[in-house]
Design an enzyme around this catalytic site. Structure first.
Site, PDB file in Angstrom:
ATOM      1  N   GLU A 270      73.225   7.459   5.268  1.00 27.05           N
ATOM      2  CA  GLU A 270      72.438   8.393   6.052  1.00 27.05           C
ATOM      3  C   GLU A 270      71.400   7.750   6.967  1.00 27.05           C
ATOM      4  O   GLU A 270      71.139   8.255   8.044  1.00 27.05           O
ATOM      5  CB  GLU A 270      71.728   9.379   5.100  1.00 27.05           C
ATOM      6  CG  GLU A 270      72.666  10.251   4.297  1.00 27.05           C
ATOM      7  CD  GLU A 270      73.435  11.222   5.169  1.00 27.05           C
ATOM      8  OE1 GLU A 270      72.863  11.720   6.155  1.00 27.05           O
ATOM      9  OE2 GLU A 270      74.614  11.470   4.882  1.00 27.05           O
TER      10      GLU A 270
ATOM     11  N   SER B 140      82.615  45.026 -49.304  1.00 29.73           N
ATOM     12  CA  SER B 140      82.088  44.595 -50.602  1.00 29.73           C
ATOM     13  C   SER B 140      80.949  43.597 -50.488  1.00 29.73           C
ATOM     14  O   SER B 140      80.252  43.344 -51.478  1.00 29.73           O
ATOM     15  CB  SER B 140      83.217  43.997 -51.440  1.00 29.73           C
ATOM     16  OG  SER B 140      84.192  44.969 -51.741  1.00 29.73           O
TER      17      SER B 140
END
Length: 796
Positions: A86, A466
């Protein structure tokens, strides 16, 4: 000659005028430039992040993925790659690179357009924070001025740090730290030279160079960045060659190549979603941008074990019930022509899930099946075809038949082996708590968050079956019952006159009855009719009040005799809280999953201070009641319906209760070791039978066992001393226990002659339940029918 002088003077005057105009324009434009407060006091949008108890990331939420880092922690090879790609002269120019501008202008002139820009890193910072991306000379002019102003007020490292954290790099990733996690699943410090070069090339065109969508373009751009690094002297020729030859392996590729890894959804996603909802309620939309950090109580090893256990339990159940057929069909022409690119793209529409990876059938016959997934071919023969055998061959039903193009699922096995599987239709959940504090160690709401967002651990209300019985028996202890009490295991019948609606004939699961038996044995064998007799004796109203001690909502458990069979509703979260009372010796602790919350700077916003069992948590059961119940529930694991847990885990401090509802719609196991509680559930999201043979012990218990193998590592066995108020007696060559103020149980059962049940009162108007019975008969909902009158079981 005079004309020449005149022309020169005119040009000179025009030059001075132009310079004056330009200077005036610059001065006026400079005055209109924005202040740099946004850069000096940089406040990026940081997503909400959720962590485990160890500080490991679980998830993040926000429009922008961003990890803000100091420039000093960025590795040199990444910074060099960025500068090479860049702005090679970044540390030399004053914000604008004149050489770069001249070069770009020349290229643009030759090509007749704006083919190349000359933006420095500083200019890109100016554009990203203050300007648009439109390519106009006016915007470029302001960009240059802003760059000069930024260079005057910020250091080079400050500018570079802003760039590194703010630049958009595709896939919602802002900044290089977020991009490293997004594309490669690793922190920036762990990036290779090739990976750093690939990321450094993305700012030019994040969408076009995205390595997920366009790997070839990303590879070419990577090579360009590496060549620029070589020219700049940042790397050697050998480093360049090695990096250029390195294959691009993305995070998603590592998952494909390592199918034992957690998929892109990550671990702990149900908990992460709970944290997200909490943050949204507390902080509003700012939760997604303010950098809120939520640290949960989730233990990563426990969570991984819980998720694996749930998956394995569901896959095992699914395998017991047979193959349902292919999940879909891909293009038969692409299969015939072996058009791998087309097949790869089509197969990607079937997302992978842990231990259920999508693949496509290439060849299918009675004896051989060849499948392919993302470049890998797998062949199945002989016994490996057993699971799908009914779907092979011309005689298989059309909708179930496996043929080229069919989408199937693969499950990885050790030693690079595979087996055929399918996505389960059933769902399961698990919740694990620290018994003393209520801290959630693990929570799983389903097979995978990507498959279903519904959290069965906290949102699903199901019949506990149960697994609810222990709360009834706990209440019965206070009414004179004990583990050695005699109770009759024999069929029951309640007429419509007694129930107020229709005849009711409750039965044991296996429809077998053993006559008179000890209560301990009845609990271990999960005898339904025994639980009903006990509940009838203590009355449903008393039991309904008693269960509130465990944090259970009485409205969800109406005061009917069916309460003994767990016909109310609860979820694993509620059941885990309730069973923690048995585990910790009688204290009610509140489950919590958030440990603390911090802001983006690490400042503490909230910290949970739980009430601890034995300290400030409320005692809801007497010590002797909790100890006696623990004794009963250990029998379930020692020699009852959960004996598989003792056999596999080989510990003597395990206790719990299986649960199976009518028609095997819901299966449970709620159990604990004195320091860890865990509840597992398995069923269908839309309730329906799991199959006659599917019980809590077969479907839900294996999930609990597999999880506890990990959770109990390093946990010493705990033996509780018997508290005061309990006496012992020798019964059937065994030591049994009872409350000291009640007489010890008899060593002999009551008479075997049938006990005549008392008839209903002749004058029903004298019955305290008369009005409720009449309401029930008239169809008024939620009216409790009168419990049938039975002789009290023999206690002494």
């Amino acid at each position: 000659m005079s004309r020449v002088k005149t022309s020169i003077l005119a040009l000179f005057a025009l030059g001075i005028a132009a310079c004056g105009i330009l200077a005036t324009t610059i001065v006026l434009a400079w005055q209109q430039l924005p202040t740099l407060d946004q850069l000096i006091d940089y406040q990026p949008k940081i997503p909400l992040r959720v962590y485990s108890a160890e500080g490991e990331p679980l998830a993040e939420f926000g429009e922008e993925k961003r990890v803000v880092l100091n420039v000093n922690v960025i590795p040199d090879h990444l910074k060099q790659a960025i500068l090479a790609a860049e702005d090679e002269r970044f540390y030399e120019h004053p914000g604008i690179d004149v050489q770069g501008i001249v070069r770009a202008a020349f290229v643009n002139f030759v090509r007749g357009g704006k083919a190349q820009g000359a933006s420095t890193i500083t200019m890109q910072v100016a554009r990203n924070f203050y300007l648009s991306r439109e390519k106009t000379f006016n915007r470029k002019f302001y960009e240059i001025l802003l760059a000069l102003k930024i260079e005057r007020e910020l250091s080079k490292d400050q500018i570079l740090e802003l760039y590194l954290n703010q630049i958009y790099l595709g896939q919602r990733a802002y900044g290089f730290a977020a991009a490293a996690q997004t594309y490669f699943g690793k922190p920036v410090q762990a990036l290779t030279l090739a990976e750093a070069a690939l990321l450094a090339g993305l700012p030019k065109a994040p969408s076009q160079l995205n390595p997920i969508r366009n790997p070839e373009a990303a590879k070419k751009r990577r090579e360009y960045v590496l060549s620029r690094m070589l020219e700049a002297g940042f790397i050697t020729q050998e480093q360049y060659a090695a990096a250029a030859a390195e294959p691009i392996v993305l995070a998603q590729d590592r998952y494909r190549n390592d199918p034992t890894a957690i998929n892109g959804n990550g671990v702990g996603q149900y908990v992460a979603e709970m944290a997200r909802l909490f943050a949204l309620e507390r902080f509003g939309d700012a939760a997604y941008t303010a950098g809120i950090q939520i640290f949960t109580t989730i233990r990563l090893a426990d969570q991984r074990a819980a998720e694996a256990a749930v998956r394995h339990g569901l896959l095992a159940y699914d395998r017991r019930h047979g193959y349902r057929g292919p999940e879909g069909m891909l293009d038969a022409k692409a299969v015939a022509e072996r058009d791998w690119d087309t097949l790869d793209a089509q197969l990607s529409s079937y997302p992978d899930f842990p231990e259920a990876l999508a693949a496509v059938v290439l060849e299918a016959s009675d004896r051989r099946l060849v499948v392919w997934r993302h470049g890998k071919t797998v062949e199945f023969t002989d016994k490996a075809l057993d699971f799908v055998r009914r779907s092979l061959g011309a005689k298989a039903p059309e909708e179930q038949r496996l043929r080229p193009g069919a989408v199937v699922r693969l499950r990885p096995l050790p030693n690079e082996r595979w087996e055929l599987t399918q996505l389960p239709e059933a769902q399961a959940a698990l919740v694990s708590l620290d018994a003393d504090t209520g801290a959630v160690r693990a929570l799983v709401g389903g097979y995978d968050f990507g498959l279903t967002k519904f959290n069965h651990a906290t949102q699903g209300q199901r019949q506990p079956g149960s697994s609810f019985k222990p709360f009834i028996y706990s209440a019965a202890l206070e009414k004179g019952w004990g583990p050695g009490s005699w109770v009759e295991d024999a069929p029951l019948f309640f007429s419509a006159e007694l129930t107020g609606s229709k005849d009711w004939e409750p039965k044991n699961y296996d429809d077998r009855y053993e006559g008179w038996m000890r209560l301990r044995d009845a609990v271990a064998k999960s005898k339904n009719v025994v639980a009903i007799r006990v509940l009838n004796d203590i009355t449903p109203a008393y039991a309904q009040q008693w269960i509130t001690r465990f944090g259970l909502d009485p409205a969800k458990h109406p005061a009917y005799l069916t309460m003994a069979l767990g016909a109310g509703s609860a979820n694993p979260w509620e059941m885990a809280r309730a069973y923690a009372v048995f585990a910790n010796g009688g204290y009610l602790v509140e489950p919590y999953f958030i440990q603390e919350i911090r802001d983006a700077q690490g400042n503490l916003l909230l910290r949970v201070q739980p009430k601890v069992a034995g300290q400030d948590a409320p005692r809801v059961l007497s010590e002797r009641n909790a100890w006696m119940m623990d004794s009963l529930l250990r029998t379930v694991v020692e020699r009852g319906t959960a004996a598989a847990a003792r056999a596999r885990l080989k510990r003597s401090d395990l206790a719990g209760k299986t649960g199976t509802t009518n028609n095997q719609v819901d299966t449970w196991f709620a159990g604990y070791q004195p320091k860890i509680v865990a509840v597992s559930w398995l069923g269908f999201s839309q309730p329906r039978s799991l199959g006659r043979a599917e019980t809590g012990g077969r479907a839900a218990l294996p999930i609990w066992i597999e999880y506890m193998e990990t959770a109990l590592q390093g946990q010493p066995e705990v033996k509780r001393p018997m508290p005061e108020g309990i006496s012992t007696v020798q019964l059937d060559d065994k030591t049994e226990y009872h409350y000291s103020e009640y007489p010890p149980p008899s060593p002999y059962p009551p008479s075997s002659e049938p006990v005549e049940e008392a008839p209903p009162p002749n004058d029903m108007t004298e019955d305290p339940f008369y009005d409720l019975i009449q309401q029930r008969r008239q169809g008024t909902p939620d009216a409790a029918p009168r419990a049938p009158v039975l002789d009290r079981p023999f206690l002494n």
